[in-house]
Write a protein that holds these residues in place. Structure first.
Motif, PDB file in Angstrom:
ATOM      1  N   LEU A  21      55.206 -76.350  40.516  1.00 44.15           N
ATOM      2  CA  LEU A  21      54.801 -77.062  41.737  1.00 44.15           C
ATOM      3  C   LEU A  21      55.946 -77.099  42.740  1.00 44.15           C
ATOM      4  N   GLU A  22      57.190 -77.273  42.224  1.00 39.48           N
ATOM      5  CA  GLU A  22      58.340 -77.285  43.144  1.00 39.48           C
ATOM      6  C   GLU A  22      58.504 -75.919  43.787  1.00 39.48           C
ATOM      7  N   ALA A  23      58.372 -74.856  42.965  1.00 40.41           N
ATOM      8  CA  ALA A  23      58.568 -73.504  43.491  1.00 40.41           C
ATOM      9  C   ALA A  23      57.539 -73.187  44.570  1.00 40.41           C
ATOM     10  N   ARG A  64      50.452 -63.588  41.595  1.00 41.27           N
ATOM     11  CA  ARG A  64      51.736 -64.227  41.916  1.00 41.27           C
ATOM     12  C   ARG A  64      51.866 -65.570  41.187  1.00 41.27           C
ATOM     13  N   ILE A  65      50.772 -66.360  41.231  1.00 41.56           N
ATOM     14  CA  ILE A  65      50.825 -67.669  40.557  1.00 41.56           C
ATOM     15  C   ILE A  65      50.995 -67.456  39.056  1.00 41.56           C
ATOM     16  N   TYR A  93      58.255 -69.660  34.433  1.00 46.42           N
ATOM     17  CA  TYR A  93      58.721 -71.012  34.106  1.00 46.42           C
ATOM     18  C   TYR A  93      58.320 -71.418  32.690  1.00 46.42           C
ATOM     19  N   GLY A  94      57.781 -70.471  31.922  1.00 44.38           N
ATOM     20  CA  GLY A  94      57.597 -70.740  30.495  1.00 44.38           C
ATOM     21  C   GLY A  94      56.216 -71.223  30.094  1.00 44.38           C
ATOM     22  N   ILE A  95      55.230 -71.244  31.003  1.00 42.04           N
ATOM     23  CA  ILE A  95      53.884 -71.655  30.583  1.00 42.04           C
ATOM     24  C   ILE A  95      53.259 -70.509  29.787  1.00 42.04           C
TER      25      ILE A  95
END
Length: 1250
Positions: free
Chosen positions: A1066-1068, A1148-1149, A1156-1158
């Motif tokens: 979310l930050e990215a 992209r998402i 980020y490791g998800i």
């Protein structure tokens, strides 16, 4: 009377004028100053002068557009515009910019009455508290209501109301509390004692003697400010103290009063008093620490005094209630929460109806939530006939939302809770129907969110099918809501079931029905074998003589199927066993079975005319063309003969027609899929299973007991049938007995948490400072095992133990004893991991064979040599019988001490007995073998073991050891004496060839640690062993304490790592900033219920701007449609560009999430968007009739309709989102797209709601 013209008022004139009130001759004096230079208007409340004629449009237009520049924009740069401004003068009104809303009144009037007569004596002014609270800054129920337009659904800038069980205080309350506790006393001691300090200094001349008064209270009170630093703990402490406050901690009553008001201010007050009373009651009962929140209710004994306890019931039933219903009603009357688990037709609805009646009596509201829209519609019709005051809220329908009972889907209730809807204030009950749906992987999380977010004053009613862990589930709800939940579960069926196997397939064999499970639940193997024999006889001699022995278990041809169904249905209708529900686990199979029964006719001529008129009446809602759809025509033909089909591919209006005809008993046979059992409450006389295997999205499997019971439970109508009949078809062969037994008598599925983090949930909680996502995770059912209370209790015990332990001596030589302890502990752990790796490897087990010399370390032996005599076979707890040398007198195994007392000094020196050498034979565990040596001995295990066991008997106790034992003992002793400083052992890496990274690392670490140990000084200290024991004791307590503190903290939450990963995503993407504050993109994403990231990115990248309304609707269909299609859609070029853009954004998402490791891969993330319906939606939005659209694709009509309906909800969400961003063009485009698809058969209103 002529009108007199008055001269304009001069500066000296008073601003007075008269107002004529009506025609009664009354006048009133007006004292408003008049606007500059305007003549006095005739002041009268009556119209004066001639009646107005038709207005002259020309002058109106001139006046509006040419003379008055106020409507023109101020900042236009057009030349003509500037010329125009010069001609007309525009009056500037600066004041209009300074408009600000009125601040709320800070005081109100209160009436003082005479206590005896009630007469008004006086008014006093009362200061109002909390006047600044609003839905934008407070979770309290004391806040002002928002605007009426937001009262139903709330707004996504509102705060939710404080969920029950979350006592975390808001910042203001904490600050307020500390001010109240610190009362400055201006009368005494202010000159000597500064505020906030307990003692001060007296600077006056008179030197006073200091008081040496010291008591426990004054000591305790010095800790007050320390405690104050931890408001949450303080809150917990004060809660524990509430029920029995023994000793006030202050010296004056005023202080006590202050304390009291502080604690009451900190408790979020609800608008109903009862729950807080309840809370007190619960706290008083809670004398023990381990309070059980779930209270099972005994329903075995009859409830005799029911009518005495409920003399005036809110709702009267025409029949005598069952015990479980009476018990539930008693609990509802006491305003308690209940969990009712019972079979389908047992009458759980009675509980729901009573709650609705109660809330109407109390003038409060009830929300009834159901998992499926079809079920909501049906309940709406049922409740509407019982109580007139009922409303319905689903994604696309909103009927009388002001009613006292609202029926809605769970998703809508969730958004109402997050958005702080005003309905929640008046809410008394929330009824969750079909709670076992919480196991649904996709939507189960919604139930948990709603249960966690409900405020304190709302009571909960859960209705569920029978589940094995009802008490555990209720315990969880009770614990997060801090109130008891009464569990009422009954396994009794009002109509018992009989389960049969059917093997018939022709008129000759049509009576082959074998009872397998009788009404009292006995499994009859006799029936099973009879069915097997009947099936065997029919396998033709021809097939037996050739080689086809393995008859395929699951596949039969269509003609065989048809024969079976034809035979069975004829047989059942002769025996009057209709209506029948035939469960078939594939939509195409449903259709085929129904279509193949061409010759079957189950209805009389009267029924045919009834069906015909009902169909005509229902189909009048459709436009002419839609009435001629192929599905409708073929179904009309089937229905006339009493046959129906019900699955997700059927048009919604047809589904409803079929349900209604079925409940009237006009549809005799209904071919349905599993969804019919899930939602629709329509019992039949007989249920038939076409097969007991289904495809669950990943592969074929047998039905689970829960699924079987849910479907079989549709058999047997209360009050009509004595027993319900369940028939399992044996088409290809008889199913395995084990499978049948497990399916019919197995435990139903346990309620399991499907809690997962979604971006919407995270963003919704982040925008409210007082709610934390970790609180939500802590309270989820998946974290139910966290028994924080017990942990807290144990933590305080351990802290006390720690403080009472003797202090450590870490002076001089012992200064490095702590680091020595850590090193030796690490060495022990490394050794254990190495041992485990060796013993789990093939080579290690090969080495540990009979005759191998090993080094033994246990609580009895230290570095003693032993030889292996036997190895046990079980792989889990493998034991080794070994002969070990020891001191004389140390043969007996010591009592099984815990492994904690490990030897404080690490050495490799072998054990050599000081006196004569003795021996013992013991079973060793893996951890007792500290090393495997390179040596082996020739031993005779049987002789050694027999001889040793013989000498354990009292009469042979003194015999000399046998030859085999003595030789082995001597050999071991010789080995030990030859290598006193350590014997060569097998190296895990070089000798046993273990090449795993962790093993190699462990071996290297082991060497380093061994070398470290030489450098410690503490081992040479004379008091070393005693001090080391102390260190060990202290450290074991400390380790347990650290472990518990970790378990209680947020760090131990299972989902915490994933939460941090999602926050980073979310930050990215700039939905939140680095402090966690929600940004504009995050606000938009809150509006969207599914695929929020993708849709928000599309909005902000303007993907939808170049598209026409119908193209944007077509593009968004990919967010809803989930099936794979065989036919590729033909789309316009702009739409194709849009599709490519959607795929690239999704890629992209997906990649960002993976970075980020998800766990989800980018491919999986992209694959969930399916574009199979884009062409269909595009053509529909452009006005193509439905019959032509159905030709464009292989997707069934019902699925298309459902997709377009859900698409409308997505368009609504995008419209709201566009409004937040300020993109009015996109908003109106979505509006147009929405209008384009809302037509004809797709948006025909449900038959249930009219």
């Amino acid at each position: 009377m002529d009108k007199t013209d008055l001269p304009p008022g001069g500066p000296d004139d008073l601003p007075l004028s008269l107002l004529e009130m009506g025609c009664s001759g009354r006048f009133e004096l007006i004292t408003h100053p008049l606007p500059k230079n305007r003549p006095l208007p005739p002041h009268s409340t009556l119209p004066h002068g001639l009646p107005p004629t038709c207005l002259d449009l020309k002058t109106e237009v001139e006046k509006r557009f040419l003379r008055d520049p106020a409507w023109l924009p101020v900042h236009d740069v057009d030349d003509a515009f500037h010329k125009f401004l010069k001609i007309s003068t525009r009056e500037r009104e600066v004041d209009s910019l300074l408009h600000c809303s009125l601040s709320p009144l800070h005081s109100g009037l209160s009436v003082v009455r005479d206590p005896t007569t009630g007469m008004l004596l006086d008014f006093t002014e009362v200061l109002l508290e909390d006047t600044g609270l609003s839905a934008k800054n407070s979770l309290s129920l004391q806040r002002q209501p928002g605007p009426p337009s937001e009262s139903l659904r709330g707004s996504n800038t509102n705060y939710p109301f404080l969920p029950a069980g979350m006592e975390e205080l808001t910042l203001e309350q904490i600050q307020k509390k500390s001010e109240l506790e610190e009362d400055i006393d201006f009368e005494k001691d202010l000159l000597t004692v500064p505020p906030g300090l307990k003692a001060g200094m007296d600077f006056s001349d008179k030197a006073k003697t200091t008081k040496s008064e010291l008591n426990l209270l004054s000591l305790l009170s010095t800790f007050d400010d320390v405690i104050d630093a931890l408001p949450e703990e303080k809150e917990a402490v004060s809660r524990k103290e509430e029920p029995a406050v023994k000793l006030p901690r202050t010296n004056s009553l005023e202080d006590l009063g202050i304390k009291d008001s502080a604690s009451s201010a900190s408790q979020p007050s609800a608008n109903t008093v009862r729950p807080t009373e309840q809370k007190k009651r619960a706290l008083q009962e809670d004398k023990g620490d381990n309070k059980k929140w779930a209270v099972p209710v005994d329903i075995s004994s009859p409830c005799g005094d029911f009518y005495k306890r409920v003399p005036d019931p809110a709702f009267k039933y025409p029949f005598e209630l069952d015990v479980f219903q009476k018990q539930a009603i008693l609990r509802l009357e006491a305003h308690d929460s209940v969990f009712v688990a019972a079979h389908t037709s047992a009458g759980k609805t009675v509980v729901a109806e009573y709650a609705i009646a109660l809330s109407q009596k109390h003038m409060t509201r009830t929300i009834y939530t159901s998992p499926i829209k079809a079920l909501s519609n049906q309940k709406f019709r049922d409740f509407k006939t019982t109580f007139s005051d009922v409303g319905l809220l689903t994604g696309d329908v909103q009927l009388s939302p002001e009613s006292s009972c609202l029926i809605m889907t769970t998703e809508i209730l969730r958004s109402m809770l997050y958005n702080g809807s005003e309905v929640i204030r008046d809410l008394e009950w929330v009824i969750f129907d079909e709670v076992h749906y919480i196991n649904d992987a996709e939507r189960g999380v919604v139930w948990e969110e709603v249960l966690i977010m409900l405020p304190e004053h709302v009571s909960i009613i859960l209705l569920s099918a029978t589940v094995p862990n009802a008490v555990e589930f209720s315990e969880w709800i009770g614990r997060i809501k801090k109130r008891p939940i009464y569990v009422i579960s009954t396994v009794k069926r009002p109509v018992p079931l009989e389960h049969y196997l059917y093997t018939g397939n022709s008129t000759k064999t049509q009576k082959e029905l074998f009872l397998l499970l009788d009404a009292s639940g006995n499994f009859l193997t006799k029936g099973y074998y009879a069915a097997v024999d009947a099936k065997k006889e029919r396998t033709s001699k021809h097939a037996q003589s050739f080689g086809t022995k393995n008859v395929s278990q699951h596949n039969t041809t269509a003609s065989q199927d048809r024969a079976v169904w034809q035979t069975l249905l004829n047989y059942l209708s002769q025996r009057q066993q209709t209506p029948v529900v035939a469960f078939t686990f594939s939509r195409t199979r449903c259709d085929e079975n129904a279509r193949s029964l061409t010759s079957l006719d189950l209805t009389s001529s009267i029924e045919k005319s009834e069906i015909h008129s009902f169909l005509q009446k229902s189909l009048t809602r459709l436009r002419g063309g839609d009435r001629q759809l192929p599905q409708i025509l073929s179904m009309r033909d089937l229905l006339k003969r009493g046959i129906g089909v019900h699955h997700s591919g059927i048009l919604p209006i047809l589904k409803e027609i079929i349900e209604m005809l079925f409940s009237r008993g006009l549809v005799k046979v209904l071919f349905a899929t599993e969804t019919f059992a899930m939602g629709v409450n329509m019992p039949a006389r007989t249920v038939v299973f076409d097969s007991i295997r289904k495809h669950d999205g990943t592969g074929f499997r047998n039905l689970l007991p829960g699924e079987y019971i849910q479907m079989a439970g549709r058999a047997g109508r209360r009050g009509l049938d004595a027993t319900g009949t369940v028939i399992i078809l044996c088409k290809a062969g008889v199913h395995e007995m084990g499978d049948l037994h497990a399916m019919m008598l197995g435990k139903p599925t346990v309620l399991q948490s499907q809690f997962r983090l979604t971006y919407t949930m995270i963003l919704n909680l982040l925008r409210v400072e007082a709610l934390r996502v970790t609180d939500m995770m802590k309270r989820s059912f998946s974290e139910n095992h966290r028994d924080t209370q017990a942990h807290e209790k144990r933590i305080s015990e351990l802290r006390n133990t720690l403080s009472s332990l003797p202090p450590l001596d870490t002076e001089g030589q012992l200064s490095d004893i702590l680091s020595y302890y850590h090193t030796i502990t690490e060495l022990r752990i490394t050794t254990e991991t190495l041992q485990r790796a060796v013993l789990e490897s093939v080579n290690g087990l090969k080495a540990l064979c009979v005759g191998r010399v090993v080094m033994v370390n246990s609580c009895q032996h230290h570095n003693a040599l032993g030889v292996i005599l036997q190895v046990s076979n079980d792989a889990v707890n493998r034991t080794f019988t070994a002969l070990i040398i020891c001191e004389k007198g140390n043969e007996e195994a010591a009592g099984d001490q815990s492994n904690k007392a490990f030897h404080p000094i690490y050495s490799t020196t072998l054990f050599i007995p000081e006196g004569p050498c003795s021996h013992t034979v013991q079973k060793l565990k893996l951890q007792d073998i500290s090393a495997i040596t390179t040596k082996t001995l020739k031993v005779i295990p049987e002789r050694i073991i027999d001889n040793f066991n013989k000498r354990q008997q009292p009469r042979f106790r003194l015999d000399p050891p046998g030859q085999a034992i003595s030789t082995a003992t001597q050999e071991l002793l010789r080995l030990a004496e030859a290598n006193p400083n350590g014997i060569t052992t097998l190296d895990p890496v070089n000798d046993l060839h273990l090449k795993a990274v962790d093993v190699v690392e462990a071996v290297m670490r082991h060497r380093v640690l061994q070398d470290c140990l030489k450098d410690f000084h503490c081992i040479h200290s004379p008091t070393f062993t005693e001090q080391f024991a102390r260190v060990q004791e202290r450290m074991s307590v400390q380790e347990e304490l650290d472990k518990l503190l970790f378990l209680v903290s947020d760090q131990s939450l299972t989902l915490l790592p994933e939460y941090h990963q999602r926050i980073k995503v979310l930050e990215a993407l700039q939905y939140v900033d680095s402090t966690g504050a929600v940004q504009l993109k995050g606000r938009v994403a809150c509006q969207i219920s599914s695929h929020e990231l993708l849709l928000t990115e599309l909005l902000f990248e303007n993907t939808l701007s170049p598209l026409a309304p119908e193209e944007s609707a077509a593009l968004l269909s990919c967010l809803i449609f989930t099936q794979n299609t065989q036919i590729d859609p033909h789309v316009t070029s702009t739409l194709q560009e849009g599709i490519n853009q959607v795929l690239s954004v999704a890629q992209r998402i997906g990649e960002l999430q993976r970075d980020y490791g998800i766990a989800q891969t980018a491919e999986d993330f992209v694959a969930q968007f399916k574009f199979g319906l884009t062409e269909v939606v595009y053509c529909w939005a452009r006005g193509m009739p439905f019959a032509e659209i159905a030709q464009l694709t292989d997707v069934q009509e019902g699925t298309i309709v459902r997709c377009i309906q859900r698409l409308d909800e997505v368009l609504k969400e995008v419209r709201h989102a566009a409004r937040i961003v300020g993109d009015s063009v996109l908003g109106s485009k979505m509006e147009r797209a929405s209008l384009a698809i809302r037509r004809d058969i797709v948006f025909t209103a449900s038959l249930y709601t009219h």
